[in-house]
Write an enzyme that holds these catalytic residues in place. Structure first.
Site, mmCIF file in Angstrom:
data_model
loop_
_atom_site.group_PDB
_atom_site.id
_atom_site.type_symbol
_atom_site.label_atom_id
_atom_site.label_comp_id
_atom_site.label_asym_id
_atom_site.label_seq_id
_atom_site.Cartn_x
_atom_site.Cartn_y
_atom_site.Cartn_z
ATOM 1 N N TYR A 185 -9.198 6.765 8.229
ATOM 2 C CA TYR A 185 -9.737 5.505 8.061
ATOM 3 C C TYR A 185 -11.197 5.771 8.730
ATOM 4 O O TYR A 185 -11.361 5.606 9.854
ATOM 5 C CB TYR A 185 -9.016 4.185 8.571
ATOM 6 C CG TYR A 185 -7.916 3.750 7.749
ATOM 7 C CD1 TYR A 185 -7.707 4.652 6.659
ATOM 8 C CD2 TYR A 185 -6.905 3.216 8.250
ATOM 9 C CE1 TYR A 185 -6.449 4.314 5.648
ATOM 10 C CE2 TYR A 185 -5.819 2.718 7.615
ATOM 11 C CZ TYR A 185 -5.556 3.396 6.328
ATOM 12 O OH TYR A 185 -4.510 3.008 5.663
ATOM 13 N N SER A 234 4.844 6.956 3.684
ATOM 14 C CA SER A 234 3.906 6.128 3.001
ATOM 15 C C SER A 234 3.553 6.452 1.444
ATOM 16 O O SER A 234 3.611 7.772 1.316
ATOM 17 C CB SER A 234 2.468 5.894 3.517
ATOM 18 O OG SER A 234 1.686 5.075 2.766
ATOM 19 N N TRP A 275 1.033 -2.678 1.494
ATOM 20 C CA TRP A 275 -0.531 -2.353 1.760
ATOM 21 C C TRP A 275 -1.166 -3.283 0.708
ATOM 22 O O TRP A 275 -0.585 -3.415 -0.550
ATOM 23 C CB TRP A 275 -0.942 -1.219 1.934
ATOM 24 C CG TRP A 275 -0.569 -0.341 1.165
ATOM 25 C CD1 TRP A 275 0.509 0.634 1.454
ATOM 26 C CD2 TRP A 275 -1.252 0.199 0.082
ATOM 27 N NE1 TRP A 275 0.332 1.586 0.247
ATOM 28 C CE2 TRP A 275 -0.631 1.334 -0.648
ATOM 29 C CE3 TRP A 275 -2.679 -0.234 -0.452
ATOM 30 C CZ2 TRP A 275 -1.339 2.237 -1.566
ATOM 31 C CZ3 TRP A 275 -3.432 0.607 -1.416
ATOM 32 C CH2 TRP A 275 -2.448 1.686 -1.899
ATOM 33 N N SER A 276 -2.342 -3.730 1.103
ATOM 34 C CA SER A 276 -3.500 -4.329 -0.142
ATOM 35 C C SER A 276 -2.589 -5.689 -0.553
ATOM 36 O O SER A 276 -2.593 -5.953 -1.891
ATOM 37 C CB SER A 276 -3.800 -3.471 -1.089
ATOM 38 O OG SER A 276 -4.866 -2.563 -0.587
ATOM 39 N N LEU A 296 -3.511 -8.623 -0.919
ATOM 40 C CA LEU A 296 -4.361 -9.383 -1.353
ATOM 41 C C LEU A 296 -5.248 -8.853 -2.684
ATOM 42 O O LEU A 296 -6.061 -9.323 -3.410
ATOM 43 C CB LEU A 296 -5.377 -10.057 -0.361
ATOM 44 C CG LEU A 296 -4.856 -10.972 0.574
ATOM 45 C CD1 LEU A 296 -5.797 -11.433 1.403
ATOM 46 C CD2 LEU A 296 -3.995 -12.274 0.046
ATOM 47 N N GLY A 303 -10.262 -5.281 -5.872
ATOM 48 C CA GLY A 303 -10.648 -6.666 -5.299
ATOM 49 C C GLY A 303 -9.635 -7.533 -5.065
ATOM 50 O O GLY A 303 -8.361 -7.071 -5.447
HETATM 51 N N1 LIG Z 1 -0.299 3.589 3.022
HETATM 52 C C1 LIG Z 1 -1.746 3.645 1.988
HETATM 53 O O1 LIG Z 1 -1.808 4.365 1.471
HETATM 54 C C2 LIG Z 1 -2.686 2.379 2.591
HETATM 55 C C3 LIG Z 1 -3.654 2.227 1.424
HETATM 56 C C4 LIG Z 1 -4.735 1.262 1.570
HETATM 57 C C5 LIG Z 1 -4.381 0.325 2.712
HETATM 58 N N2 LIG Z 1 -3.448 0.577 3.625
HETATM 59 C C6 LIG Z 1 -3.296 -0.288 4.866
HETATM 60 O O2 LIG Z 1 -3.078 -1.627 4.342
HETATM 61 C C7 LIG Z 1 -4.249 -2.508 5.139
HETATM 62 C C8 LIG Z 1 -4.605 -3.505 4.090
HETATM 63 O O3 LIG Z 1 -5.151 -2.977 2.969
HETATM 64 P P1 LIG Z 1 -6.542 -3.862 2.425
HETATM 65 O O4 LIG Z 1 -7.655 -3.875 3.331
HETATM 66 O O5 LIG Z 1 -6.778 -3.101 1.084
HETATM 67 O O6 LIG Z 1 -5.597 -5.108 1.741
HETATM 68 P P2 LIG Z 1 -6.126 -6.689 1.868
HETATM 69 O O7 LIG Z 1 -5.523 -7.469 3.224
HETATM 70 O O8 LIG Z 1 -5.374 -7.244 0.740
HETATM 71 O O9 LIG Z 1 -7.584 -6.966 1.799
HETATM 72 C C9 LIG Z 1 -8.572 -7.206 2.918
HETATM 73 C C10 LIG Z 1 -9.960 -7.447 2.213
HETATM 74 O O10 LIG Z 1 -9.908 -8.668 1.817
HETATM 75 C C11 LIG Z 1 -10.478 -9.575 2.282
HETATM 76 N N3 LIG Z 1 -10.348 -10.944 2.330
HETATM 77 C C12 LIG Z 1 -11.041 -11.906 1.802
HETATM 78 N N4 LIG Z 1 -10.661 -13.253 2.104
HETATM 79 C C13 LIG Z 1 -9.732 -13.040 2.944
HETATM 80 C C14 LIG Z 1 -8.648 -13.662 3.482
HETATM 81 N N5 LIG Z 1 -8.784 -15.077 3.330
HETATM 82 N N6 LIG Z 1 -7.630 -13.067 4.195
HETATM 83 C C15 LIG Z 1 -7.689 -11.828 4.602
HETATM 84 N N7 LIG Z 1 -8.311 -11.079 3.918
HETATM 85 C C16 LIG Z 1 -9.489 -11.248 3.167
HETATM 86 C C17 LIG Z 1 -11.114 -8.909 3.620
HETATM 87 O O11 LIG Z 1 -12.358 -9.388 3.768
HETATM 88 P P3 LIG Z 1 -12.565 -9.946 5.327
HETATM 89 O O12 LIG Z 1 -12.770 -8.659 6.175
HETATM 90 O O13 LIG Z 1 -14.009 -10.396 5.007
HETATM 91 O O14 LIG Z 1 -11.765 -10.849 5.574
HETATM 92 C C18 LIG Z 1 -10.905 -7.347 3.432
HETATM 93 O O15 LIG Z 1 -12.095 -7.095 2.718
HETATM 94 C C19 LIG Z 1 -5.424 -1.512 5.474
HETATM 95 O O16 LIG Z 1 -6.028 -1.895 6.476
HETATM 96 C C20 LIG Z 1 -4.456 -0.230 5.762
HETATM 97 O O17 LIG Z 1 -3.941 -0.496 7.203
HETATM 98 C C21 LIG Z 1 -2.594 1.604 3.565
#
Ligand SMILES: NC(=O)c1ccc[n+]([C@@H]2O[C@H](COP(=O)([O-])OP(=O)(O)OC[C@H]3O[C@@H](n4cnc5c(N)ncnc54)[C@H](OP(=O)(O)O)[C@@H]3O)[C@@H](O)[C@H]2O)c1
Length: 308
Positions: free
Chosen positions: A52, A150, A217-218, A220, A227
């Site tokens: 990351y 994972s 994960w992800s 949202l 997106g």
């Molecule tokens: N194991 C794997 O292969 C893998 C892959 C990808 C991710 N991950 C893990 O999963 C975590 C989450 O992934 P992600 O960031 O893609 O998922 P997410 O939580 O679905 O998306 C976060 C994004 O949504 C935005 N967002 C907009 N409104 C929001 C709201 N009301 N509440 C929360 N977020 C909002 C956030 O922006 P703002 O910052 O402006 O709120 C951020 O850019 C990562 O940090 C990582 O730890 C693991």
């Protein structure tokens, strides 16, 4: 906040995990504020990976912990290794690479031990005995407490389990209301057409059978980093349902989307990737929502899925 238990000593972990993949451009002060906010709403689990920000995300949390060593004991810190980003990206589960990766992770985080280590993405060249040796060294030296995977399917985990002594406690998998390939084949068993194809080896059921924690994960996002679906006009029907339920439960539509993931009856955690303390507080409210079965299915269908 609701908690699940994980690992050999039944550690109590919040069902919302703060994912720190997107903090790369934040200041140390902003990351400290985010961590403080998480702890203030009962989130005690934090997810990172060595890749990351090419290490920057771990470095930033390390700088927070250097200034605020008191935070460490309140935090369960997880990281991942096994993806190598060089001239191109590839996967490496060799013993030496895993051990070297953990040393790098601990150095960047400025801590002595990781609470959990996940193998990030499957390495087709994995030799399970090498992983087993690496895990044994990391465990006996006290560098890593719990282990997991994972994005791995059941047979990959079975291969690992043949050699690895430590329990595999976690599988971190992509899941959201708008990303459900893992459920589709389950609904279309014994039917014609692509939807019946079992592509992930029934990984969700496998994790449940083996009492593994599923970290979604992800939660949202739609597609592969395409997106956010909340408030997105491409998902009008879904947003109508999320908005209505948000009013009913007095939480945000994002919290309803996260509650949808948490409603799956397994040891579930939702890894939320916001970098905004306000959004994190909103997300944490998912933990007070218990969607009814009908609401869960309504969201599934409103996301564009069908049932036989
Ligand atoms: N194991 C794997 O292969 C893998 C892959 C990808 C991710 N991950 C893990 O999963 C975590 C989450 O992934 P992600 O960031 O893609 O998922 P997410 O939580 O679905 O998306 C976060 C994004 O949504 C935005 N967002 C907009 N409104 C929001 C709201 N009301 N509440 C929360 N977020 C909002 C956030 O922006 P703002 O910052 O402006 O709120 C951020 O850019 C990562 O940090 C990582 O730890 C693991």
């Amino acid at each position: 906040m609701r908690y699940i238990t994980l690992g050999q000593d039944d550690k109590e972990l919040s069902e919302i995990v703060l994912g720190m993949m997107r903090i790369e451009d934040k200041s140390v002060k902003e990351v400290e504020e985010l961590v403080e906010t998480a702890l203030s709403v009962g989130i005690n689990a934090f997810d990172l990976a060595d890749i990351y920000g090419r290490g920057r995300c771990e470095e930033l949390l390390g700088l927070v912990l250097k200034n605020r060593p008191d935070l460490r004991e309140k935090m369960w810190i997880q990281s991942k290794c096994g993806i190598r980003i060089e001239e191109f990206t590839y996967f490496d589960f060799s013993k030496d690479y895993i051990i070297k990766s953990v040393d790098g992770i601990l150095q960047r985080l400025k801590i002595d031990n990781l609470d959990s280590l996940l193998l990030h993405r499957p390495d087709a060249l994995m030799e399970a005995d090498q992983v087993a040796e690496a895990f044994e060294i990391l465990h006996t030296s006290g560098k890593v407490r719990d282990f997991g995977a994972s994005n791995q399917n059941p047979m990959m985990m079975e291969l690992l389990k043949k050699e690895v002594k430590q329990p595999l406690s976690i599988n971190q998998l992509q899941l959201s209301a708008a990303f459900t390939p893992g459920f589709e084949s389950g609904f279309h068993v014994n039917m014609e057409g692509n939807k019946a194809a079992v592509r992930d080896g029934s990984v969700f059921e496998y994790c449940k059978l083996n009492d593994m924690v599923i970290q979604a994960w992800s939660v949202l996002q739609f597609g592969y980093f395409k997106g956010n679906f909340v408030g997105n006009e491409k998902f009008q029907q879904l947003n109508q349902v999320l908005n209505r339920l948000a009013l009913k439960y007095s939480v945000s539509p994002s919290a309803i989307a996260i509650a949808w993931v948490l409603r799956y009856p397994a040891k579930m955690q939702a890894v939320v990737g916001t970098t905004n303390p306000k959004h994190l507080i909103e997300a944490s409210q998912a933990s007070k929502v218990n969607l009814t079965r009908k609401e869960w299915y309504e969201i599934y269908i409103a996301a564009g899925n069908d049932l036989p």
